[in-house]
Design a protein around this motif. Structure first.
Motif, PDB file in Angstrom:
ATOM      1  N   GLU A  45      69.040  96.118  25.864  1.00 25.80           N
ATOM      2  CA  GLU A  45      69.173  97.413  26.535  1.00 25.80           C
ATOM      3  C   GLU A  45      69.915  97.276  27.860  1.00 25.80           C
ATOM      4  O   GLU A  45      69.776  96.273  28.551  1.00 25.80           O
ATOM      5  N   THR A  46      70.677  98.298  28.206  1.00 24.03           N
ATOM      6  CA  THR A  46      71.304  98.340  29.525  1.00 24.03           C
ATOM      7  C   THR A  46      70.640  99.414  30.373  1.00 24.03           C
ATOM      8  O   THR A  46      70.649 100.595  30.027  1.00 24.03           O
ATOM      9  N   LEU A  47      70.045  98.956  31.453  1.00 17.16           N
ATOM     10  CA  LEU A  47      69.443  99.872  32.425  1.00 17.16           C
ATOM     11  C   LEU A  47      70.359  99.937  33.637  1.00 17.16           C
ATOM     12  O   LEU A  47      70.639  98.922  34.264  1.00 17.16           O
ATOM     13  N   ALA A  48      70.833 101.128  33.947  1.00 16.89           N
ATOM     14  CA  ALA A  48      71.650 101.292  35.156  1.00 16.89           C
ATOM     15  C   ALA A  48      70.734 101.686  36.301  1.00 16.89           C
ATOM     16  O   ALA A  48      69.877 102.552  36.140  1.00 16.89           O
ATOM     17  N   VAL A  49      70.908 101.024  37.441  1.00 19.16           N
ATOM     18  CA  VAL A  49      70.117 101.368  38.621  1.00 19.16           C
ATOM     19  C   VAL A  49      71.056 101.990  39.653  1.00 19.16           C
ATOM     20  O   VAL A  49      72.047 101.381  40.048  1.00 19.16           O
ATOM     21  N   GLN A 212      77.567  91.875  26.268  1.00 20.48           N
ATOM     22  CA  GLN A 212      76.146  92.202  26.304  1.00 20.48           C
ATOM     23  C   GLN A 212      75.682  92.679  24.926  1.00 20.48           C
ATOM     24  O   GLN A 212      74.620  92.297  24.455  1.00 20.48           O
ATOM     25  N   ARG A 213      76.488  93.507  24.299  1.00 20.15           N
ATOM     26  CA  ARG A 213      76.142  94.005  22.958  1.00 20.15           C
ATOM     27  C   ARG A 213      76.150  92.865  21.951  1.00 20.15           C
ATOM     28  O   ARG A 213      75.232  92.711  21.157  1.00 20.15           O
ATOM     29  N   MET A 217      71.786  90.965  24.934  1.00 19.37           N
ATOM     30  CA  MET A 217      71.051  90.653  26.164  1.00 19.37           C
ATOM     31  C   MET A 217      70.551  91.943  26.796  1.00 19.37           C
ATOM     32  O   MET A 217      71.144  92.999  26.621  1.00 19.37           O
ATOM     33  N   GLY A 218      69.478  91.811  27.566  1.00 20.66           N
ATOM     34  CA  GLY A 218      69.101  92.921  28.435  1.00 20.66           C
ATOM     35  C   GLY A 218      70.028  92.879  29.640  1.00 20.66           C
ATOM     36  O   GLY A 218      70.388  91.804  30.101  1.00 20.66           O
ATOM     37  N   ASP A 231      79.327 105.441  30.417  1.00 19.80           N
ATOM     38  CA  ASP A 231      79.959 104.702  29.334  1.00 19.80           C
ATOM     39  C   ASP A 231      79.103 103.578  28.767  1.00 19.80           C
ATOM     40  O   ASP A 231      79.130 103.329  27.580  1.00 19.80           O
ATOM     41  N   VAL A 232      78.377 102.877  29.633  1.00 18.43           N
ATOM     42  CA  VAL A 232      77.757 101.648  29.136  1.00 18.43           C
ATOM     43  C   VAL A 232      76.230 101.622  29.149  1.00 18.43           C
ATOM     44  O   VAL A 232      75.646 100.806  28.440  1.00 18.43           O
ATOM     45  N   ALA A 233      75.572 102.476  29.929  1.00 19.47           N
ATOM     46  CA  ALA A 233      74.122 102.337  30.060  1.00 19.47           C
ATOM     47  C   ALA A 233      73.370 103.070  28.957  1.00 19.47           C
ATOM     48  O   ALA A 233      73.861 104.049  28.388  1.00 19.47           O
ATOM     49  N   ASP A 234      72.181 102.569  28.646  1.00 17.34           N
ATOM     50  CA  ASP A 234      71.275 103.287  27.754  1.00 17.34           C
ATOM     51  C   ASP A 234      70.358 104.186  28.565  1.00 17.34           C
ATOM     52  O   ASP A 234      70.101 105.317  28.217  1.00 17.34           O
TER      53      ASP A 234
END
Ligand SMILES: Nc1ncnc2c1ncn2[C@@H]1O[C@H](COP(=O)(O)OP(=O)(O)OP(=O)(O)O)[C@@H](O)[C@H]1O
Ligand SMILES: [Mg+2]
Length: 336
Positions: A45-49, A212-213, A217-218, A231-234
């Motif tokens: 998963e991609t978490l954007a902060v 990453q995909r 990876m997280g 574009d990239v975060a979940d």
């Protein structure tokens, strides 16, 4: 493979930060940089902060990585569960092991993160010598492989060159290669493209997202760039004064934010021709971390602020569809 039973429990998150508190002792007093951050990242998963400068994004990330500047920093509460283990309870050598193999960080400024007197091949190869016990020769081949993987042209010819011989974008690719070398479960990228030209930014970001995909990876992606996030975060976590004020799947938050601060951020998406400009749509300034306002820290700047916002700190309210908002009046923000 058998199908999962109906009562299938999702596997525990790769990373779960729970109620993390970090403060800095300074000459002027105690700066409360992180005040109860809770977030999680699943495998792949991609978490954007997101959040303004000083909101605690990097400090939280440094605490997760175990590279917090202590002192003056101090973790005063919370848990950092990584693959089920609380990292804050590990001994220093165990912690180092996790940091080396299982998680990696990519910083904004490759030039100050890479060693100027070692060739990139030596630096990349070092990972395999130290962690995998490889010979220098095999490690060098691995370095070339990694450079190919992050699409540095003529990798075999350039493996012996030094960081300053590469362009900013290429150096950032080398940082990504370093981070990926041991195929960690978690990558933290702290403003990985901020220092680059706009066109190069997009290329480097695309590369990172693709790898990453591929490797599932997280990824925790700290960024000011809402365009990149879309574009990239979940999922997104929005920080303000050291707390998460809103969290939601990425597309939901763009459609209908549930916190007035998020709303302000979205309305201040910088345009391409204003690169590097700060976000101005929200009136006022972020709080002084030595004197965070009581109640909701955002209330002095909030268009919805009421009496209770001055006195009662909002919890992270449940918002439908797995979202959360730390606003007493989230429904108004959400639907208004
Ligand atoms: N080494 C340090 N010593 C003292 N205070 C620190 C230190 N590092 C961070 N802080 C405090 O923590 C606050 C939050 O810092 P942090 O770097 O997490 O912000 P950020 O959200 O990453 O901002 P930016 O977008 O500018 O990178 C800072 O404003 C500062 O008050
Ligand atoms: Mg930062």
């Amino acid at each position: 493979m058998t199908a999962a039973p109906a009562s299938f429990e999702p596997s525990p998150a790769l990373l779960e930060v729970r109620d993390l508190h970090v403060e800095f002792r300074t000459r002027d007093g105690v700066a409360r940089a992180v005040n109860g951050v809770t977030y999680s990242v699943a495998e792949g998963e991609t978490l954007a902060v997101l959040g303004e400068s000083g909101s605690g994004k990097s400090v939280t990330a440094q605490a997760v990585m175990g590279i917090l500047d202590m002192p003056p920093g101090r973790i005063t509460g919370g848990e950092i569960l990584f693959q089920g283990r609380d990292l804050l309870k590990l001994k220093e050598d165990e912690r180092r092991e996790v940091r080396g193999r299982e998680m990696a960080m990519i910083f904004q400024d490759a030039l100050s993160s890479l060693n100027p007197v070692l060739s990139v091949g030596e630096q990349l190869g070092e990972m395999f010598v130290v962690h995998r016990g490889m010979s220098r020769k095999d490690a060098r081949n691995k370095a070339v492989e990694l450079m190919d993987r992050v699409r540095i042209p003529a990798a075999r010819e350039r493996v012996g060159q030094y960081p300053h011989q590469f362009s900013g974008g290429m150096r950032q690719r080398i940082m990504i290669a370093m981070a990926l070398a041991l195929e960690p479960a978690l990558i933290i990228a702290d403003e990985p493209t901020t220092a680059l030209d706009v066109t190069v930014q997009a290329q480097v970001m695309d590369l990172l997202a693709e790898l990453q995909r591929e490797l599932a990876m997280g990824l925790i992606l700290i960024t000011h760039d809402l365009g990149v996030v879309a574009d990239v975060a979940d999922r997104i976590a929005v920080m303000y004064a050291g707390r998460i004020v809103e969290t939601a799947p990425v597309h939901d938050i763009y459609k209908a934010p549930a916190h007035p601060y998020t709303k302000g951020l979205l309305e201040s998406i910088p345009r391409l021709d204003q690169k590097g400009q700060e976000l101005y749509a929200i009136k006022g300034l972020p709080p002084n971390l030595l004197h965070i306002p009581p109640g909701c820290a955002f209330h002095p700047r909030c268009p919805l602020g009421r009496d209770m916002c001055r006195t009662d700190e909002p919890p992270l309210y449940d918002v439908p569809d797995g979202r959360g908002s730390a606003c007493h009046f989230w429904q108004e923000a959400h639907h208004g």
